[in-house]
Design an enzyme around this catalytic site. Structure first.
Site, PDB file in Angstrom:
ATOM      1  N   ILE A 100      30.526  41.180  44.104  1.00  0.00           N
ATOM      2  CA  ILE A 100      30.316  41.616  42.721  1.00  0.00           C
ATOM      3  C   ILE A 100      31.199  42.850  42.554  1.00  0.00           C
ATOM      4  O   ILE A 100      30.878  43.922  43.072  1.00  0.00           O
ATOM      5  CB  ILE A 100      28.842  41.951  42.443  1.00  0.00           C
ATOM      6  N   PRO A 101      32.334  42.722  41.890  1.00  0.00           N
ATOM      7  CA  PRO A 101      33.395  43.735  41.987  1.00  0.00           C
ATOM      8  C   PRO A 101      33.183  44.975  41.124  1.00  0.00           C
ATOM      9  O   PRO A 101      33.937  45.241  40.186  1.00  0.00           O
ATOM     10  CB  PRO A 101      34.640  42.955  41.547  1.00  0.00           C
ATOM     11  N   CYS A 102      32.170  45.763  41.478  1.00  0.00           N
ATOM     12  CA  CYS A 102      31.946  47.007  40.745  1.00  0.00           C
ATOM     13  C   CYS A 102      33.105  47.983  40.959  1.00  0.00           C
ATOM     14  O   CYS A 102      33.272  48.931  40.187  1.00  0.00           O
ATOM     15  CB  CYS A 102      30.623  47.643  41.148  1.00  0.00           C
ATOM     16  N   HIS A 103      33.923  47.731  41.990  1.00  0.00           N
ATOM     17  CA  HIS A 103      35.091  48.592  42.225  1.00  0.00           C
ATOM     18  C   HIS A 103      36.141  48.445  41.127  1.00  0.00           C
ATOM     19  O   HIS A 103      37.039  49.280  41.008  1.00  0.00           O
ATOM     20  CB  HIS A 103      35.718  48.262  43.588  1.00  0.00           C
ATOM     21  N   ARG A 104      36.052  47.406  40.311  1.00  0.00           N
ATOM     22  CA  ARG A 104      37.035  47.187  39.247  1.00  0.00           C
ATOM     23  C   ARG A 104      36.673  47.915  37.957  1.00  0.00           C
ATOM     24  O   ARG A 104      37.346  47.749  36.948  1.00  0.00           O
ATOM     25  CB  ARG A 104      37.191  45.679  38.975  1.00  0.00           C
TER      26      ARG A 104
END
Length: 284
Positions: free
Chosen positions: A245-249
């Site tokens: 779940i790409p919360c880094h984006r």
């Protein structure tokens, strides 16, 4: 025992931290290499092996100017299309194929008393992580070098579940996302619990294509709560499944990387790494 992957990432992280702190001086290859106690030749080779690009090019990927350009370019065109369809700009990466199945109240009842969870530790390009799965999908993934602390954090999430240290196919499918071949994305499934608002936010993150970025405010707008940027940030900060779940984006509208549960240097590393991988796909 520290693996070679972990040692390499620590050197890369140290280099990234130095580059971030000294970007105005545009440090030379020799200068950065000396900070991680490698010769320029070996540092360049290590960096290219890790990121797929040179330190100089990587510096461009993690700059605020580059982040602002991505945000501006996709503000009203490609990003909105990608958000609706789940497709990246290249049409090759289908992040929406990673599917979420929410845990039912029964699944989560009494701290997961009726859940059986397999967990294991694995190397990634960004350091060691713990990965855990139910029979339905990945329920937890976090970057953590200390295995005992990682296991304690998993137990806090599911205090009464039956835990087995065991690798399984669900985990292996998920870990394949760190490879250059994303053909197993359709096989990745997630199984976890959140409030309806959290689930809405986390599902929206899956629609941000690899190599692109969004902001907290934009996510709030796209899930129909334009005044809830702070709540969106809180939901993103409680994401139970790192990277998948790409919360880094999601970054600040200023172009600054902003906070990250697993450290801002790691977030910067992931953003740069994904940009490098996306560019390599574009030119194939």
């Amino acid at each position: 025992m520290t693996s070679q992957h972990e040692l390499n990432y620590k050197r890369i992280a140290e280099a990234i931290e130095y580059i971030k702190n000294n970007f105005k001086e545009q440090p030379s290859l020799e200068e950065v290499a000396s900070k991680v106690h490698l010769s320029p030749f070996h540092f360049q080779r290590l960096f290219v092996d890790w990121a797929g690009t040179t330190p100089k090019k990587f510096l461009q990927y993690i700059s605020i100017e580059h982040a602002k350009k991505i945000l501006l370019n996709h503000q009203a065109t490609l990003f909105d299309t990608a958000f609706e369809t789940g497709l990246s700009g290249t049409g090759r990466l289908h992040d929406l194929f990673i599917r979420i199945e929410g845990m039912t109240p029964a699944d989560f009842k009494n701290g997961g008393k009726d859940l059986t969870i397999n967990y294991d530790f694995a190397d990634s390009p960004f350091g060691k992580l713990i990965i855990a799965s139910t029979q339905k999908g990945i329920c937890y993934m976090a970057f953590e070098t200390d295995e005992s602390r990682a296991l304690s954090n998993l137990k806090l999430k599911f205090p009464h579940a039956t835990l087995h240290r065991q690798s399984d196919q669900i985990q292996q499918n998920a870990l394949s996302i760190f490879e250059d071949d994303w053909t197993k994305l359709p096989e990745i499934k997630l199984h976890f619990k959140g409030t309806p608002f959290q689930m809405k936010v986390w599902e929206s993150l899956l629609k941000i294509p690899m190599g692109q970025l969004s902001t907290y405010g934009r996510i709030a707008q796209q899930i129909g709560t334009p005044k809830a940027s702070r709540a969106v940030g809180t939901a993103i900060g409680s994401n139970p499944i790192a990277f998948l779940i790409p919360c880094h984006r999601v970054i600040q509208s200023s172009g600054n990387v902003g906070g990250y549960m697993w450290g801002s240097t790691r977030k910067t590393a992931i953003i740069g790494w994904e940009n490098a991988k996306t560019e390599s796909l574009e030119i194939q």
